[in-house]
Design a protein around this motif. Sequence first.
Motif, mmCIF file in Angstrom:
data_model
loop_
_atom_site.group_PDB
_atom_site.id
_atom_site.type_symbol
_atom_site.label_atom_id
_atom_site.label_comp_id
_atom_site.label_asym_id
_atom_site.label_seq_id
_atom_site.Cartn_x
_atom_site.Cartn_y
_atom_site.Cartn_z
ATOM 1 N N GLN A 141 5.401 4.236 1.425
ATOM 2 C CA GLN A 141 5.349 2.997 0.941
ATOM 3 C C GLN A 141 5.585 1.760 1.508
ATOM 4 O OE1 GLN A 141 4.475 2.679 -2.663
ATOM 5 N NE2 GLN A 141 4.517 0.446 -2.109
ATOM 6 N N MET A 142 4.640 0.884 1.743
ATOM 7 C CA MET A 142 4.704 -0.110 2.677
ATOM 8 C C MET A 142 4.536 -1.635 1.724
ATOM 9 S SD MET A 142 2.535 0.897 5.982
ATOM 10 C CE MET A 142 0.838 1.025 5.249
ATOM 11 N N LYS B 215 14.378 8.138 9.784
ATOM 12 C CA LYS B 215 14.457 7.132 11.006
ATOM 13 C C LYS B 215 13.315 6.071 10.939
ATOM 14 C CE LYS B 215 14.727 6.683 16.305
ATOM 15 N NZ LYS B 215 16.027 5.922 15.876
ATOM 16 N N TYR B 216 13.588 4.938 10.944
ATOM 17 C CA TYR B 216 12.487 3.689 10.685
ATOM 18 C C TYR B 216 12.609 2.970 12.056
ATOM 19 C CZ TYR B 216 12.636 4.611 5.867
ATOM 20 O OH TYR B 216 12.565 5.206 4.471
ATOM 21 N N ALA B 217 11.387 2.521 12.444
ATOM 22 C CA ALA B 217 11.203 1.744 13.603
ATOM 23 C C ALA B 217 11.792 0.392 12.920
ATOM 24 C CB ALA B 217 9.720 1.627 13.737
ATOM 25 N N ASP B 218 12.329 -0.383 13.979
ATOM 26 C CA ASP B 218 13.000 -1.575 13.457
ATOM 27 C C ASP B 218 11.809 -2.626 12.981
ATOM 28 O OD1 ASP B 218 15.033 -1.742 16.572
ATOM 29 O OD2 ASP B 218 15.363 -0.934 14.598
ATOM 30 N N SER B 219 10.733 -2.438 13.481
ATOM 31 C CA SER B 219 9.391 -3.549 12.899
ATOM 32 C C SER B 219 9.223 -3.344 11.462
ATOM 33 C CB SER B 219 8.280 -3.165 13.665
ATOM 34 O OG SER B 219 7.912 -1.868 13.616
ATOM 35 N N VAL B 220 9.485 -2.292 10.933
ATOM 36 C CA VAL B 220 9.157 -2.131 9.607
ATOM 37 C C VAL B 220 10.440 -1.651 8.538
ATOM 38 C CG1 VAL B 220 6.995 -0.767 10.227
ATOM 39 C CG2 VAL B 220 8.858 0.610 9.683
ATOM 40 N N LYS B 221 11.778 -1.713 9.228
ATOM 41 C CA LYS B 221 12.768 -1.628 8.349
ATOM 42 C C LYS B 221 12.886 -2.577 7.135
ATOM 43 C CE LYS B 221 16.076 0.410 11.569
ATOM 44 N NZ LYS B 221 17.203 0.256 12.423
ATOM 45 N N GLY B 222 13.229 -2.176 6.041
ATOM 46 C CA GLY B 222 13.443 -3.018 4.748
ATOM 47 C C GLY B 222 12.007 -3.268 4.057
ATOM 48 N N LEU C 156 0.935 -1.263 0.091
ATOM 49 C CA LEU C 156 -0.073 -0.108 0.108
ATOM 50 C C LEU C 156 0.950 1.078 0.018
ATOM 51 C CD1 LEU C 156 -2.609 -0.811 2.601
ATOM 52 C CD2 LEU C 156 -3.117 -0.525 0.149
ATOM 53 N N ARG C 157 0.350 2.294 -0.581
ATOM 54 C CA ARG C 157 1.134 3.471 -0.608
ATOM 55 C C ARG C 157 0.384 4.658 0.256
ATOM 56 N NH1 ARG C 157 3.612 7.582 -4.927
ATOM 57 N NH2 ARG C 157 1.486 8.204 -5.126
ATOM 58 N N VAL D 70 9.369 -0.542 4.549
ATOM 59 C CA VAL D 70 8.357 0.833 4.296
ATOM 60 C C VAL D 70 9.763 1.541 3.894
ATOM 61 C CG1 VAL D 70 6.806 0.100 5.710
ATOM 62 C CG2 VAL D 70 8.822 1.645 6.396
ATOM 63 N N THR D 71 8.966 2.710 3.101
ATOM 64 C CA THR D 71 9.807 3.891 2.732
ATOM 65 C C THR D 71 9.121 5.027 2.763
ATOM 66 O OG1 THR D 71 11.089 2.283 0.987
ATOM 67 C CG2 THR D 71 11.409 4.746 0.739
ATOM 68 N N ILE D 72 9.606 6.290 3.357
ATOM 69 C CA ILE D 72 9.114 7.440 3.374
ATOM 70 C C ILE D 72 9.675 8.247 2.325
ATOM 71 C CG2 ILE D 72 10.855 8.315 5.103
ATOM 72 C CD1 ILE D 72 8.265 9.825 6.432
#
Length: 126
Positions: A82-83, A59-66, A18-19, A68-70
């Motif tokens: 972008q998820m 800065k990304y939360a560890d749970s979403v690293k790799g 999803l975006r 999602v992209t802001i």
Amino acid sequence: QLQLVESGGGLVQSGGSLRLSCAASVFTLDSYGIAWFRQAPGKEREGVVCISSSGDMTKYADSVKGRVTISRDNAKNTVYLQMNSLKPEDTAVYYCAADLGMISLCVLSPKLYDYWGQGTQVTVSS
């Protein structure tokens, strides 16, 4: 006063994408640090990712690293999330938030953000 409106949420199967968009009105976003937070039922609001007003710090939360992209498009006064590879545990209401400043840094603390959107629901089915 800065106004934020999120869109792009919906129902998606596990592994899907999803975006989300966060569109600003009244003021331009280029002076604001922007963050995405999410809140699942019965849980505290947690930071997902943030981007500095300059755009050069994220800065990304560890749970979403790799996964999602802001990104931000100041010409369109919009920030995107972008998820990919979504999981059922990503199910939550997603909020964008803004703070004036945060030129070369950003922080994933909801207390630091003054402006919030109304949220958009993301539901990931297994």
